[in-house]
Enzyme design. Structure first.
Site, PDB file in Angstrom:
ATOM      1  N   HIS A 200       9.159   9.925   6.161  1.00 32.15           N
ATOM      2  CA  HIS A 200       8.645   9.677   7.513  1.00 32.15           C
ATOM      3  C   HIS A 200       9.048   8.290   8.042  1.00 32.15           C
ATOM      4  CE1 HIS A 200       5.225   7.785   5.250  1.00 32.15           C
ATOM      5  NE2 HIS A 200       5.253   6.952   6.281  1.00 32.15           N
ATOM      6  N   ASP A 230       8.167  14.062   1.224  1.00 31.85           N
ATOM      7  CA  ASP A 230       8.083  12.802   1.966  1.00 31.85           C
ATOM      8  C   ASP A 230       8.876  11.692   1.250  1.00 31.85           C
ATOM      9  OD1 ASP A 230       7.431  11.085   4.014  1.00 31.85           O
ATOM     10  OD2 ASP A 230       5.473  10.538   3.203  1.00 31.85           O
ATOM     11  N   SER A 313       4.579   1.933   3.556  1.00 36.49           N
ATOM     12  CA  SER A 313       5.134   3.237   3.193  1.00 36.49           C
ATOM     13  C   SER A 313       6.516   3.093   2.563  1.00 36.49           C
ATOM     14  CB  SER A 313       5.235   4.130   4.432  1.00 36.49           C
ATOM     15  OG  SER A 313       3.952   4.420   4.929  1.00 36.49           O
TER      16      SER A 313
END
Length: 468
Positions: A200, A230, A313
């Protein structure tokens, strides 16, 4: 003798005469004798030649010091005596006054006040100056207690030691895409320049810039990504001295183990936080923005209380040996009314286990795509009971159990409810997918199935499907 002391009685100077004598002298004052010269020193009230004045001119002189009329009528050769200022006993005050100085006066009150104020101001100024000077001199000599310089090294298993080891291999990603720009984190996998991050972070990217801990920035290219896991891999070229991070084994992680997270929360690069492993095997789903389920991530996650925020992230979660055990991917933020605001950490962070990340990264580097383990059935995601129910029909009206698929070969039927995977209970369809994707294609599993009110166990060998 030319002159002698006058023995006649003293003249009466202190009473004004009634009139003047014919020669202008007061009575009883004899005229000076001719030839003695006294006539030059003692002048009469009337000067020579007064008798020659007209009868109507008064012989009284208003001031003895005035000029004598008739001097010009003196016979030739006669000496005109210079008029001498005379003491007038009848004047208002004597011509000579003794100067005894200014009459002394006492000290006034305002003088005392002014003198006091001046003294106080002077004393205050001098005191203030001396105080400032003393303070400056004393401050330059002031030395507070301080620890001596010590060895800057840290134990390798300490947070500082772990950070020192890992930071050179952690990078910050700045991504620009058609929908805007964002920030994420990644870490170096090998000397060829491959970097692992979250899918993402680089989704819909047009330009990716990688910044190392030294501040050097280079452009990177996308190698491949998989939204179901992901995970994504990008690559930089022409960079020397890369320091790949060591990969650990997520199967060795236990609840309570200390961990360190490194990332760029809110674009604050090289941020280090620490915590513990709070739980393992947490079923976490994320994404789903497309609405068709193709972008949903299913993660059998490691839970940690190490602070993780937006921008973390894709960053590494490290154990006490500075080995990567997880890839930080999601957080559970505090509830908020404004959905557009970014939430911060509340101590609920989730990381993809590194074992899963390693397998997916290898596939992405090799082929650009990742494979997913499957059992070949379609699940009823609306089922509200306990467990994962196999649907009655599949997509486009096809059978819910793929013919000759792993599930069909294991004996799974439409309507079966799968309640356990390898003895671990599952509570819904999402959890079943997560448990399956925690394995590799070809791995054998034991499924507990509820059919007609009776439980049975089935053996299944996982198949393979290409991910998105």
């Amino acid at each position: 003798m030319a002159d002698r002391q006058q023995t006649d009685p003293a003249p009466q100077w202190w009473s004004r005469p009634e009139g003047t004598a014919g020669d202008g002298r007061p009575g009883g004052v004899p005229a000076p004798r001719p030839g003695t010269g006294a006539e030059d020193h003692v002048q009469d009230a009337a000067a020579p030649g007064v008798s020659d004045l007209p009868p109507d001119v008064s012989t009284a002189a208003p001031d003895a010091s005035a000029s004598t009329p008739g001097v010009s009528d003196l016979p030739p050769g006669a000496s005109a005596a210079v008029p001498t200022v005379r003491y007038d006993p009848w004047g208002a005050e004597p011509l000579q006054v003794v100067d005894r100085g200014r009459t002394p006066r006492g000290i006034r009150l305002w003088q005392v006040v002014a003198l006091s104020l001046g003294t106080a101001l002077l004393a205050g100024s001098v005191g203030g100056y001396l105080g400032v000077l003393a303070e400056r001199r004393s401050s330059t000599r002031l030395e507070l207690p301080q620890a001596a310089a010590a060895d800057r090294g840290r134990a390798p298993e300490s947070v500082a030691g772990i950070a020192a080891t890992a930071l050179p291999g952690v990078v910050t990603l700045h991504v620009r895409g058609t929908k805007g720009s964002g920030t994420g984190t990644g870490f170096v996998l090998d000397q060829q320049g491959h970097i692992l991050t979250n899918s993402h972070v680089v989704a819909d990217s047009q330009e990716i810039t990688v910044t190392f801990s030294t501040g050097e920035s280079v452009t990177a290219e996308l190698v491949g990504r998989d939204s179901g896991y992901d995970l994504a891999v990008v690559k930089v070229s022409g960079v020397r001295g890369l320091q790949p991070l060591s990969l650990g084994n997520s199967e060795n992680v236990k609840v309570g183990d200390p961990v360190v997270a490194i990332g760029a929360p809110f674009d604050l690069s090289n941020t280090v936080t620490a915590g513990i492993i709070s739980a393992t095997g947490r079923p976490v789903t994320a994404g789903g923005d497309k609405g068709d389920g193709s972008d949903i991530s299913y993660v059998d996650a490691l839970q940690t209380d190490a602070p993780i925020n937006p921008g973390n992230s894709g960053g590494p979660l490290l154990d006490a040996k500075a080995h990567v055990v997880g890839i930080n991917s999601a957080i559970r933020g505090a509830d908020k009314e404004d959905a557009t605001r970014q939430g911060g950490s509340i101590g609920l962070g989730f990381a993809i286990p590194v074992n899963q990340g390693k397998r997916v990264a290898e596939e992405l580097i090799r082929t650009g795509r990742a494979t997913h383990p499957v059992i070949g059935v379609t699940l009823d995601m609306d089922y509200a009971g306990d467990g994962a129910r196999v649907g009655d029909k599949g997509e486009d009206g096809k059978p819910s159990v793929v013919a000759d698929g792993p599930g069909a070969r294991a004996g799974i039927r439409a309507g079966d409810v799968i309640t356990k995977v390898d003895g671990q209970r599952v509570r819904g369809g999402d959890e079943l997918i997560i448990k399956i994707r925690a394995h590799r294609p070809g791995d054998p599993l034991t499924l507990t199935v509820l059919r007609g009110g009776r439980e049975s166990t089935l053996k299944v060998v996982l198949g393979s499907a290409t991910g998105s």
